[in-house]
Design a protein around this motif. Structure first.
Motif, PDB file in Angstrom:
ATOM      1  N   THR A  40       0.886  -1.194  -0.089  1.00 21.03           N
ATOM      2  CA  THR A  40      -0.084   0.154  -0.072  1.00 21.03           C
ATOM      3  C   THR A  40       0.982   1.104  -0.067  1.00 21.03           C
ATOM      4  OG1 THR A  40      -1.427  -1.126   1.402  1.00 21.03           O
ATOM      5  CG2 THR A  40      -1.944   1.047   1.065  1.00 21.03           C
ATOM      6  N   GLU A  43       1.989   2.169  -3.475  1.00 21.49           N
ATOM      7  CA  GLU A  43       0.987   2.663  -4.185  1.00 21.49           C
ATOM      8  C   GLU A  43       0.861   4.098  -4.049  1.00 21.49           C
ATOM      9  OE1 GLU A  43      -1.970  -1.408  -4.505  1.00 21.49           O
ATOM     10  OE2 GLU A  43      -2.572   0.514  -3.664  1.00 21.49           O
ATOM     11  N   GLU A  79     -12.931   3.867   1.596  1.00 24.83           N
ATOM     12  CA  GLU A  79     -11.520   4.547   1.337  1.00 24.83           C
ATOM     13  C   GLU A  79     -11.425   5.640   0.475  1.00 24.83           C
ATOM     14  OE1 GLU A  79      -9.277  -0.190   1.140  1.00 24.83           O
ATOM     15  OE2 GLU A  79      -9.848   1.042  -0.676  1.00 24.83           O
ATOM     16  N   ILE A  98      -6.960   3.898   3.545  1.00 20.69           N
ATOM     17  CA  ILE A  98      -7.014   2.624   2.992  1.00 20.69           C
ATOM     18  C   ILE A  98      -7.108   1.656   3.906  1.00 20.69           C
ATOM     19  CG2 ILE A  98      -5.914   0.982   1.372  1.00 20.69           C
ATOM     20  CD1 ILE A  98      -4.709   3.567  -0.135  1.00 20.69           C
TER      21      ILE A  98
END
Lengths: 144, 159
Positions: A40, A43, A79, A98
Motif C-alpha cells: 500500500t 502505491e 476508502e 485505505i
C-alpha cells in the motif's frame, strides 16, 4: 536390531531438520503482514511521484492546459484519497485512508501552487490538474 | 541353552549402543537448540531493522502501529530519502543476557540530536515489532527470549 538403530538416528536427524524448517516458516508468515503494508505504501508513493511530475508538466505547458488524472489503483467503499496543494510551503500533501489505516506523504513541488483540495472515493477516482493566472503569475491547482 | 545366552548378550550390546547414541543426541541437541535460538533472534531483529529502514526511505507516514513510532522522525527528515540500510549486526552472549548491536548506515550527514532521536525510535520500533510478530516476549523496554534478556543497541552512522 540394526534396522531399529538406524531409524532412531534418522528420527532425531529429521527432528532437527523439521525444527529449522518450522522456524523458517514461522519467520515467513510473520513477514506477510509487513509486505501487505509496504505494498500500500508503494502505491501511495508511486501516485505522489506521478502527480508531482504531471503538475510540473502542466505548469510547463502553460495557461489553459488541463490534464485529467485517474487514481491508478482500486478503492473500496469507505476508502478515500485527499489531495491538498499548499501554496505557503509549496507542497503536495496526499492523505490516504485505505483499509482503515491512514497514510500521509508530502512531496515538495518545484513550480508555484495554488491552495486547492480534491477528495477521491471509489465512485470518483478522477480529477483535473489545471492552471490559474493571478497577479500575472501562473499557478497550478487541482479541481474535481 | 546356548540360544538363550546369545540373546542376553545381544540385548546388553544393544543397550550399550543405545546409551552411546542417546548421549550423542543429548550433546548435539542442546548445542543445536542454542545455535538455533541465537540465529532466530538475530534474524528477527535484522528483518525488523531493515523494515524500519525501508519505511524511513519510503517517506510515507502511516497510522499503523508499530510504524507510527517512526513518524516523528520521518517528519523531521523532511521528505528526503536518506538511504538507510542495515550495515551489520553483532551478537555478544552471556549466561543471562544477549547483547545485540545493530548498526545502520546512511551516506548523508545527520546532526547529533537527529541521530540520537532516530536511534531511540528505531530501537523502540524493533522491540515493539519483534514482540508483536514473533514468539519473543517483551519485558518493559527489553526483549526476552527463552529466559534471556535481549539488550538492543542501535547506532546510526555515516558510511
Amino acid at each position: 536390531m540394526r534396522k531399529a538403530q538406524v531409524s532412531l538416528d534418522l528420527l532425531f536427524a529429521i527432528l532437527l531438520i523439521l525444527l529449522t524448517l518450522v522456524n523458517l516458516t514461522y519467520l515467513a508468515t510473520s513477514e506477510t503482514a509487513h509486505s501487505e503494508m509496504f505494498s500500500t505504501i508503494s502505491e501511495v508513493k508511486t501516485f505522489s511521484i506521478s502527480l508531482r511530475d504531471h503538475i510540473t508538466k502542466v505548469y510547463a505547458v502553460g495557461e489553459g492546459f488541463k490534464k485529467k488524472e485517474v487514481f491508478p489503483f482500486n478503492l473500496e467503499s469507505g476508502e478515500s484519497i485527499r489531495i491538498h496543494l499548499n501554496s505557503s510551503s509549496n507542497s503536495i500533501i496526499i492523505n490516504a485512508t485505505i483499509d482503515g489505516k491512514s497514510y500521509t506523504i508530502t512531496q515538495r513541488s518545484d513550480v508555484p501552487l495554488k491552495d486547492s483540495n480534491v477528495t477521491l472515493t471509489n465512485s470518483k477516482r478522477e480529477f483535473w490538474v489545471s492552471t490559474e493566472i493571478s497577479g500575472g503569475m501562473l499557478y497550478v491547482k487541482v479541481e474535481p | 541353552m546356548l540360544k538363550l545366552n546369545r540373546k542376553g548378550q545381544t540385548a546388553i550390546e544393544t543397550l550399550f549402543i543405545l546409551a552411546i547414541i542417546m548421549t550423542g543426541i543429548a550433546m548435539v541437541l542442546s548445542s543445536y537448540l542454542n545455535e538455533n535460538r541465537d540465529v532466530s533472534v538475530v534474524t528477527y531483529i535484522r528483518a525488523s531493522a531493515s523494515h524500519a529502514c525501508d519505511y524511513l526511505n519510503m517517506g510515507v507516514q502511516t497510522s499503523e502501529s508499530p510504524y507510527s513510532l517512526l513518524n516523528n522522525d520521518l517528519a523531521s527528515l523532511n521528505g528526503t530519502n536518506y538511504q538507510f540500510r542495515v550495515m551489520s549486526i553483532g551478537l555478544n552472549e552471556t549466561s543471562t543476557a544477549m547483547n545485540i548491536s545493530v548498526s545502520i548506515s546512511t551516506p548523508f550527514v545527520l546532526n547529533t540530536s537527529m541521530v540520537s532521536s532516530l536511534e531511540n525510535s528505531i530501537k523502540l520500533f524493533i522491540v515493539e515489532d519483534v514482540s508483536r510478530n514473533t514468539n519473543m516476549g517483551k519485558n518493559g523496554t527489553n526483549l526476552v527470549y527463552s529466559g534471556k534478556i535481549v539488550r538492543l543497541n542501535v547506532s546510526v552512522v555515516k558510511g
